[in-house]
Design an enzyme around this catalytic site. Structure first.
Site, PDB file in Angstrom:
ATOM      1  N   ASP A   4      -1.885 -23.692  71.081  1.00 35.69           N
ATOM      2  CA  ASP A   4      -1.468 -22.313  70.838  1.00 35.69           C
ATOM      3  C   ASP A   4      -2.288 -21.632  69.748  1.00 35.69           C
ATOM      4  O   ASP A   4      -2.547 -20.435  69.818  1.00 35.69           O
ATOM      5  CB  ASP A   4       0.015 -22.281  70.448  1.00 35.69           C
ATOM      6  N   ASP A  64       2.149 -28.148  70.376  1.00 32.19           N
ATOM      7  CA  ASP A  64       3.447 -27.595  70.765  1.00 32.19           C
ATOM      8  C   ASP A  64       3.956 -28.026  72.142  1.00 32.19           C
ATOM      9  O   ASP A  64       5.054 -28.550  72.273  1.00 32.19           O
ATOM     10  CB  ASP A  64       3.385 -26.068  70.743  1.00 32.19           C
ATOM     11  N   LYS A  65       3.194 -27.758  73.183  1.00 34.55           N
ATOM     12  CA  LYS A  65       3.709 -28.005  74.531  1.00 34.55           C
ATOM     13  C   LYS A  65       3.526 -29.451  74.960  1.00 34.55           C
ATOM     14  O   LYS A  65       4.164 -29.910  75.905  1.00 34.55           O
ATOM     15  CB  LYS A  65       3.020 -27.090  75.553  1.00 34.55           C
ATOM     16  N   CYS A  96       0.028 -28.301  63.347  1.00 32.27           N
ATOM     17  CA  CYS A  96       0.402 -27.317  62.323  1.00 32.27           C
ATOM     18  C   CYS A  96       1.483 -27.895  61.413  1.00 32.27           C
ATOM     19  O   CYS A  96       2.462 -28.479  61.891  1.00 32.27           O
ATOM     20  CB  CYS A  96       0.914 -26.054  62.977  1.00 32.27           C
ATOM     21  N   SER A 112       6.198 -17.708  68.249  1.00 29.23           N
ATOM     22  CA  SER A 112       5.698 -18.955  67.699  1.00 29.23           C
ATOM     23  C   SER A 112       6.693 -19.488  66.680  1.00 29.23           C
ATOM     24  O   SER A 112       7.447 -18.729  66.053  1.00 29.23           O
ATOM     25  CB  SER A 112       4.367 -18.690  67.002  1.00 29.23           C
TER      26      SER A 112
HETATM   27 FE1  FES Z   1      -1.286 -27.333  67.779  1.00 23.30          FE
HETATM   28 FE2  FES Z   1       0.124 -25.700  66.091  1.00 23.30          FE
HETATM   29  S1  FES Z   1      -1.558 -25.191  67.377  1.00 23.30           S
HETATM   30  S2  FES Z   1       0.458 -27.766  66.593  1.00 23.30           S
END
Ligand code: FES
Length: 576
Positions: free
Chosen positions: A88, A130-131, A201, A479
């Site tokens: 993301d 994330d995904k 992140c 987000s």
């Molecule tokens: Fe990969 Fe945030 S963009 S964990």
């Protein structure tokens, strides 16, 4: 444990390794250097989301080698494979974000297909963005072979002129830069120091939220999700996961023995208690769907409503994942929740023991203030709230962690945009008023397609100092890094004619996170009139994966899933 004691006659790999008719199959395995003994041991898929797209997943291949050592030490035969990810942080703010949520399905589907095609008996799934976390956990529950989840670990915080920073500061710096509050030189310096290592992140955005879930739901070893990606201690957890998955094969403990309704409630509890990402309200229903359990946005929201918010984590709070790990890790959070009666202690986990048994030796750490005891929470209800009303009959969600209760109500005139770009342009040019409710629609799972996150817009608002002076609602997502009063997952989405499609500029919209309502001040008669002249719009994707996704994806309230799920299954892969 000696794997030769495992009865292979019931394991999926018997279809590729046993009997004279499988001689051709075995010849392929010999071609890769396997011995006879290794071929006849259980085959364990070691799936990673490794790639060079982003720091989130870059350390996974290293960690996979430790998993493989553990599997081999316990007399299993590891078979490593990679699947895709969409990151993301790089997909954000442009059309690439349409690929993000759909990638969750591709990850689950591709792991499923690799496991099915090669008849692997167990799975260690490793993910770092994330995904990929929910996608990997969905695959585990879908396949229902003994499985353990391993998180790749979070990034270390950066440092900008003595101040700890994360990628969230980077997105907000764009907003500051757009109003002249940050120079070109400072922006350039910040972007070079904000992300100093491998790892996902670092704040309680979606990856760390789902990593917290992985321990609470019972699919990950205790403490394994906490250590940052660069720490070599991660390899010890990986080795242990490899050994333990063989123990699960021997005991035939499967993901659906672990992911029960109570376990899903435990998962929602740690999300609320840690002020986690609203995306969990999509991913938990999707994981539940894989095992045929109904657990929708409202079920998640109900847990959120009754859970104290105790972990002081960014973006609403002060600390990052590394601080949480040093304070005592996710077990510290779970310990206070269990002691306070907020977790079901009798849920099975991948240790072969229950949550309560895993917590027996966890001692409270009084010398930290990252996690508060439940007797002294930051707020008495969770950091995320479910909403419902005439603008969202199928629900919506808002993150209130860090927002004082008196600011959790907002009422103002609608400013309507039919995609994120139009809204971002208005924000960039300051073409909005304090007090507006910005509406971004046709960004839902089907209409986007892909249910984009609106971080660029929300971060720009925050950077302009307007984060708490406007509200934003969308049928898309936000987000985990979003701050401000931002309502996502509004359903039904505009693309299928939900009330959000009928809103016009100037309509008064009221959101109340204390009451849990989202209303537009327009009469039912007027909404009916507007509905009669509404027509669906063609979606932007006319071919390729996004077209396919738009044809089959379900509503956000049920997790935006794309297949009938475990309730419609006659036999799981594990029993075939
Ligand atoms: Fe990969 Fe945030 S963009 S964990």
């Amino acid at each position: 444990m000696d794997a030769r004691l495992i009865d292979k006659s019931k394991l999926p790999s018997r279809h590729v390794t046993e009997g004279p008719s499988r001689a051709p199959h075995r010849s392929y395995l010999y071609a890769m250097g396997l011995t006879k003994e290794q071929i006849h041991q259980p085959l364990v898929g070691v799936a990673t989301c490794w790639n060079e797209a982003a720091p989130c997943n870059i350390s996974l291949m290293r960690q996979a080698q430790a998993v493989k050592k553990g599997v081999a030490a316990a007399h299993g035969t590891p078979r490593e494979f990679c699947t895709i990810t969409v990151t993301d942080g790089i997909a954000m703010g442009h059309n690439g974000m349409r690929a993000s949520l759909p990638s969750r399905e591709v990850i689950a589907d591709s792991v499923e297909l690799t496991m099915r095609g090669h008849a692997y008996d167990a799975l260690v799934g490793m993910a770092g963005c994330d995904k990929s976390l929910p996608g990997m956990m969905m695959a585990m529950v879908r396949l229902n072979v003994p499985s353990i989840f391993i998180y790749g670990g979070s990034i270390l915080p950066g440092s900008f002129r003595g101040r700890p920073v994360t990628v969230q500061d980077m997105f907000e710096a764009v907003g500051q830069h757009s109003v002249g509050a940050m120079s070109d030189e400072d922006l350039d310096e910040l972007e070079q120091v904000a992300c100093p290592s491998a790892g996902a992140c670092g704040a309680q955005f979606t990856a760390n939220t789902m990593a917290t879930v992985s321990e609470a739901i019972g699919l990950a070893l205790p403490y394994s999700a906490g250590a940052p990606a660069p720490y070599e201690i991660r390899d010890r957890f990986c080795m242990a996961a490899g050994e333990m998955v063989m123990e699960l094969v021997r005991k035939n403990i499967r993901p659906r023995d672990i992911v029960t309704l109570k376990a899903l409630e435990n998962a929602a509890t740690v999300v609320a208690a840690s002020g986690g990402s609203t995306n969990a309200a999509l991913h938990l229903p999707a994981i539940a769907h894989e095992c045929g359990i109904k657990f929708d946005l409202f079920d998640v929201a109900e847990i959120f409503r009754r859970t104290p918010y105790v972990a002081d984590l960014k973006p609403g709070g002060r600390y990052v994942a590394k601080d949480m790990f040093e304070a005592g890790g996710i077990p510290l959070l779970m310990k206070t929740l269990l002691d306070g009666g907020y977790l079901h202690g009798d849920c099975m986990t991948v240790t072969g023991r229950t949550i309560a048994e895993n917590m027996e030796k966890v001692a409270w750490n009084p010398d930290q203030d990252v996690v508060r005891p439940v007797s002294n929470p930051i707020t008495t209800t969770g950091g995320v709230v479910g909403l419902r009303g005439n603008l969202a009959p199928e629900g919506a969600i808002v993150k209130v962690a860090g927002i004082p209760p008196e600011k959790q109500r907002f009422s103002g005139p609608a400013r309507v945009f039919d995609n994120e770009e139009a809204c971002f342009e208005a924000v960039k040019n300051r073409a909005y008023q304090e007090g507006d409710v910005l509406v971004i629609r046709y960004e839902g799972p089907r209409g986007g397609p892909g249910m984009r996150e609106m971080l660029s817009t929300t971060a720009a608002l925050y950077g302009q100092g307007m984060g708490d002076k406007v509200a934003l609602i969308t049928d898309g997502r936000f987000s985990g890094a979003t701050r401000g009063f931002c309502v996502g997952h509004v359903g039904p989405e505009a693309a299928v004619g939900g009330p959000i499609a009928l809103v016009r500029d100037g309509d008064i919209i009221t959101l109340d996170a204390v009451l849990g309502t989202l209303e537009v001040d327009v009469s039912e008669a007027e909404l009916a009139t507007r509905r009669s002249s509404w027509a669906p719009r063609p979606i932007s994707a006319t071919s390729g994966y996004l077209w396919k996704y738009a044809q089959g994806v379900g509503p956000a309230v049920n997790g935006a899933v794309t297949h009938p799920g475990g309730a419609h299954e006659t036999t799981s892969y594990a029993d075939q």
